[in-house]
Motif scaffolding. Structure first.
Motif, PDB file in Angstrom:
ATOM      1  N   CYS A  24       0.833  -1.209   0.000  1.00 15.28           N
ATOM      2  CA  CYS A  24       0.000   0.000   0.000  1.00 15.28           C
ATOM      3  C   CYS A  24       0.864   1.254   0.000  1.00 15.28           C
ATOM      4  N   LEU A  73      -7.516  -3.771   6.740  1.00 12.28           N
ATOM      5  CA  LEU A  73      -7.516  -3.884   5.280  1.00 12.28           C
ATOM      6  C   LEU A  73      -6.993  -5.243   4.815  1.00 12.28           C
ATOM      7  N   LEU A  88     -12.488  -3.502  -3.259  1.00  9.91           N
ATOM      8  CA  LEU A  88     -12.027  -2.285  -3.930  1.00  9.91           C
ATOM      9  C   LEU A  88     -12.494  -1.047  -3.170  1.00  9.91           C
ATOM     10  N   VAL A  91     -10.510  -0.560   0.192  1.00 11.28           N
ATOM     11  CA  VAL A  91      -9.166  -0.007   0.005  1.00 11.28           C
ATOM     12  C   VAL A  91      -9.240   1.434  -0.501  1.00 11.28           C
ATOM     13  N   SER A  92     -10.207   1.731  -1.356  1.00 11.11           N
ATOM     14  CA  SER A  92     -10.325   3.097  -1.886  1.00 11.11           C
ATOM     15  C   SER A  92     -10.734   4.088  -0.809  1.00 11.11           C
ATOM     16  N   ILE A  97      -6.253   7.659  -1.539  1.00  9.29           N
ATOM     17  CA  ILE A  97      -5.994   6.526  -2.429  1.00  9.29           C
ATOM     18  C   ILE A  97      -6.982   6.503  -3.596  1.00  9.29           C
ATOM     19  N   LYS A 101      -5.972   3.869  -7.478  1.00 13.92           N
ATOM     20  CA  LYS A 101      -4.852   3.300  -6.730  1.00 13.92           C
ATOM     21  C   LYS A 101      -5.283   2.102  -5.888  1.00 13.92           C
ATOM     22  N   ALA A 102      -6.551   2.056  -5.476  1.00 17.80           N
ATOM     23  CA  ALA A 102      -7.065   0.854  -4.814  1.00 17.80           C
ATOM     24  C   ALA A 102      -7.037  -0.316  -5.795  1.00 17.80           C
TER      25      ALA A 102
END
Length: 194
Positions: A24, A73, A88, A91-92, A97, A101-102
């Motif tokens: 990450c 995460l 998705l 992470v987004s 981010i 980028k996720a």
């Protein structure tokens, strides 16, 4: 390239939350920076932590969230209980981010989705705004956007194709920096796994 390098990164990231957070952080270092600078940024973060100069502005807050949320995460990304689109979105949700980028983090960790960065958006004539998600959206709308992002990556050729063609594009764009596409691809491994 993808078949050689991505699985090494995926195995590394799956070992534990600390390794996952390194992937990450690598992704964070790619935001609005030349790819070849990422290795030095990661070394600086390893040495200076949150005080690293490369963590300027919003990146400092993003890095703090990556460290604080690494266990959460990690569990979400490797969960069998939620969909790829839900992963998705999880992470987004990291500060700074976003969906693109996720998608890259999931590409590194799972070999799925992909990174529709500025190079890929330009190559494929896409607008980043169609993938933006915000707190004002309903969960259903955000999930539709995540599914649309995943479908777009698949329609463009999938994770492997996006990786391989991006590496070739960047190698061709900067021939004085990179020997070839394989060199660009291998740097992902070199930067994340030391």
């Amino acid at each position: 390239m993808f078949k050689t390098h991505q699985p090494k990164i995926a195995r590394f990231m799956k070992k534990n939350p600390d390794n996952f957070s390194k992937g990450c952080t690598f992704t964070l270092c790619t935001i609005q920076r030349q790819f070849f600078t990422v290795g030095n940024q990661l070394k600086e973060i390893e040495t200076d932590g949150i005080n690293a100069v490369c963590l300027n502005g919003a990146k400092k807050k993003s890095y703090k969230e990556i460290i604080a949320m690494k266990g959460y995460l990690y569990n979400k990304v490797y969960s069998k209980e939620i969909s790829l689109a839900e992963k998705l979105l999880e992470v987004s949700g990291l500060y700074g981010i976003g969906m693109v980028k996720a998608g890259f983090i999931l590409q590194l960790a799972l070999g799925k989705v992909g990174c529709l960065d500025v190079h890929n958006l330009a190559r494929f004539g896409l607008s980043a705004s169609v993938f933006k998600v915000n707190d004002k959206m309903t969960e259903a709308t955000a999930l539709r956007k995540a599914n649309f992002y995943i479908k777009t990556c698949e329609d463009l050729g999938g994770s492997e194709y996006l990786w391989n063609t991006w590496c070739k594009y960047v190698a061709d764009l900067y021939p004085k920096i990179y020997r070839d596409a394989n060199h660009v691809s291998k740097l992902h491994v070199d930067f994340i796994i030391k």
